[in-house]
Write an enzyme that holds these catalytic residues in place. Structure first.
Site, short mmCIF file in Angstrom:
data_model
loop_
_atom_site.label_atom_id
_atom_site.label_comp_id
_atom_site.label_asym_id
_atom_site.label_seq_id
_atom_site.Cartn_x
_atom_site.Cartn_y
_atom_site.Cartn_z
N GLU A 7 0.92 -0.61 -5.15
CA GLU A 7 -0.14 0.39 -5.31
C GLU A 7 0.54 1.73 -5.59
O GLU A 7 1.02 2.40 -4.68
CB GLU A 7 -1.01 0.49 -4.05
N ASP A 24 0.83 -1.20 0.00
CA ASP A 24 0.00 0.00 0.00
C ASP A 24 0.87 1.26 0.00
O ASP A 24 1.87 1.33 0.71
CB ASP A 24 -0.91 -0.02 1.24
#
Length: 612
Positions: A298, A256
């Site tokens: 991401e 992330d």
């Protein structure tokens, strides 16, 4: 140390040591890291080690044409992990073999950012189950050939994390794991160069803690404290968490907010070279301990900033990345009925090396940010601010003969900027048609929905569905009744799976059945045709109609053309592919690939069957 482990370790040791020393210059911490890597390898289950070996022998296993993903929140989908396990037959029925479980690690109630404020990296949220439940779920998935993906939140922890609690009490060892400052001078210096992520809902990049008498860096929200990766203890401990989770049977670990993880004063604190050093080390650590595990980055940025996260052929970083800009440009195309910008975007992606694997999607758990190629749009006389307003007005249903429904997120009245939230079905008009009881409008909405999925399957990479899209679930406005969710309009497209609607998936007289069966036919077709492997040649073809997109795919002598009409009117694709006869793969009818008439929101998959 086993021979297999020793071989992997020796292969990467020199580069790993060199990068670690370059970053930290700490031999004892590197030695500790190596010791723990071996320990995690010894603790890795025998079935997972066998899976690692099979995947090493088939290095391109995730690049095949049978890969289809689905993402969902565990509680919304099936209540808890045991519930997901009980629904694996449905996932198989969806032709899905890769599930992304949205954040499930422990987070504080009301201060979780949808699960991205982790307070314990080794504990599952109680309402969702336990680590034992996770291992049982991944084992059950593996028996069915289903891969499991999870989010690994590297950039920050929750303020309720054990480290943060100790730091807040003034423990210098733990304060050094974050960015603490006893006055506003250095935070103000950072603010001069670091952009704000959420200027309206969480302005600034620092939070003052009155009880601690310090500022702490909080790039995203005040309750998410940024980790200091200049401290080797942070890197080591986070790698131990990474390997612990991999050993629970996770196949794909989504890193992330990866561009943010290294901070330097007088920089934007984005995409710094040290980020790539860290991701490269992660890749090597994974290849040594658990080589069957994939890294998914991401990186929510334009292609030129995304691509470096693949690394190089000799020194790879992430296995897969999200195709974010194409997703946003797709919805721009829906609103404008003009494919030119989308065609340009696809040309950029198609020009990249074939070993790069992108995840393609129409919708996900997050909002849509209008990060388009405004330099190209300005050449067409389109102003950025005015266009963003048009897009947000269109998808709210206010402009452009729109049938979409949804809500804005993070609207900034000063800049006029805002992001958009809504499900695929609601953005295609299913919600509006259902509310009005308009059968003709519903037919058009379903056609648009199916066409967009057919187009997504035609892109280079792995398609990922958002749970509920396969049955056309619309926006869920009940989030407004929950005080923990009401301020965040993203929950409008995070509604609970409606299993009563899913029960209609086999009935093509229903909206749910029409969508489910149409997508199923496309999914099976994609799995059948080898030209859909992610490393096939892919290109766009001029159609001489602004509303029609044509994508070509070629692999080992087979060729398919995908034609997609983004207009509510019948159009003609003025292509002239005269290299042979073609057959429409959905109807089985033979036809010429020239001057192709396409109905409103229609599409064709044309396969070449013979040569002149």
């Amino acid at each position: 140390m086993s021979k297999i482990y020793r071989k992997r370790f020796d292969r990467h040791f020199e580069e790993l040591r060199w990068l670690y020393t370059e970053l930290y210059g700490n031999d004892s911490m590197f030695a500790e890291l190596c010791d723990h890597m071996e320990r995690f390898y010894r603790e890795r289950g025998e079935e997972l080690k066998k899976l690692d070996l099979r995947r090493k022998e088939q290095s391109g296993w995730y690049k095949q044409n049978d890969m289809l993903g689905m993402m969902f929140y565990i509680d919304n989908f099936a209540g808890n992990m045991q519930g997901v396990k009980s629904r694996l037959d449905y996932i198989e029925k969806c032709n899905v073999n890769y599930i992304h479980l949205m954040p499930f690690l422990e987070t504080p109630k009301g201060r979780s950012d949808g699960g991205y404020a982790v307070s314990d990296f080794r504990k599952v949220q109680e309402k969702l189950g336990s680590m034992e439940d996770l291992e049982a779920l991944t084992a059950a998935c593996h028996k069915k050939g289903i891969n499991v993906c999870m989010d690994f939140v590297m950039n920050h922890t929750s303020e309720d994390h054990e480290w943060a609690k100790k730091a807040r009490k003034g423990d210098g060892e733990y304060m050094s794991r974050y960015f603490f400052f006893d006055n506003a001078y250095l935070p103000s210096m950072y603010e001069n160069t670091v952009p704000q992520v959420f200027p309206t809902t969480a302005p600034g990049n620092f939070t003052y803690l009155p009880d601690a008498g310090h500022f702490v860096m909080t790039t995203f929200y005040p309750y998410q404290w940024d980790l200091n990766y200049k401290n080797p203890r942070v890197f080591n401990e986070m790698m131990y968490n990474f390997l612990y989770l991999a050993n629970r049977g996770i196949d794909i670990i989504r890193i992330d907010a990866v561009p943010y993880i290294w901070k330097e004063l007088n920089t934007p604190c984005r995409n710094l070279p040290q980020v790539h050093t860290i991701v490269r080390m992660m890749r090597m650590i994974s290849e040594i301990v658990c080589p069957g595990v994939l890294l998914l980055g991401e990186v929510v940025m334009e292609p030129e900033k995304v691509v470096p996260y693949f690394g190089t052929v000799e020194k790879p970083e992430c296995h897969m990345l999200y195709n974010v800009t194409t997703m946003a440009t797709t919805w721009h195309t829906v609103a404008t009925r003009n494919v030119e910008l989308l065609k340009k975007q696809l040309d950029i992606i198609n020009s990249l090396p074939k070993q790069y694997v992108f995840l393609n999607y129409l919708r996900c758990h997050d909002d849509i940010g209008w990060g388009l190629d405004y330099a190209s749009l300005r050449m067409e006389g389109i102003d950025e601010r005015a266009h963003k307003k048009y897009l947000n007005d269109y998808f709210q249903g206010y402009a452009g003969d729109s049938n979409s429904r949804g809500e804005l997120y993070n609207a900034d009245p000063t800049t006029g900027d805002a992001r958009f939230c809504g499900t695929t079905a609601s953005m295609c008009g299913v919600e509006k048609a259902e509310f009005e009881g308009n059968e003709q409008a519903m037919e058009k909405a379903v056609r648009m929905d199916v066409m967009l999925h057919a187009y997504m399957f035609m892109q280079s990479g792995i398609p990922v569905l958002y749970s509920g899209d396969e049955i056309g679930q619309v926006n869920d406005y009940t989030y407004k009744k929950d005080p923990d969710k009401a301020p965040d309009s993203r929950y409008i497209h995070r509604g609970a799976m409606n299993w009563e609607l899913a029960d209609k998936a086999s009935d093509e007289t229903t909206v749910e059945g029409k969508l489910f069966q149409s997508l199923s036919r496309l999914e099976l077709l994609r799995r059948r045709e080898k030209v859909f492997v992610s490393y096939a040649d892919t290109w766009t073809i001029e159609t001489w109609d602004p509303s029609v997109l044509c994508i070509g795919r070629y692999y080992e002598g087979e060729k398919i053309l995908g034609l997609f009409n983004f207009s509510e009117h019948d159009r003609t694709a003025w292509i002239n592919e005269t290299d042979g006869d073609y057959v429409d793969l959905l109807s089985g009818q033979e036809r010429k690939a020239s001057g192709v008439d396409i109905p409103a929101y229609g599409f064709y998959y044309l396969k070449k069957v013979s040569e002149k």
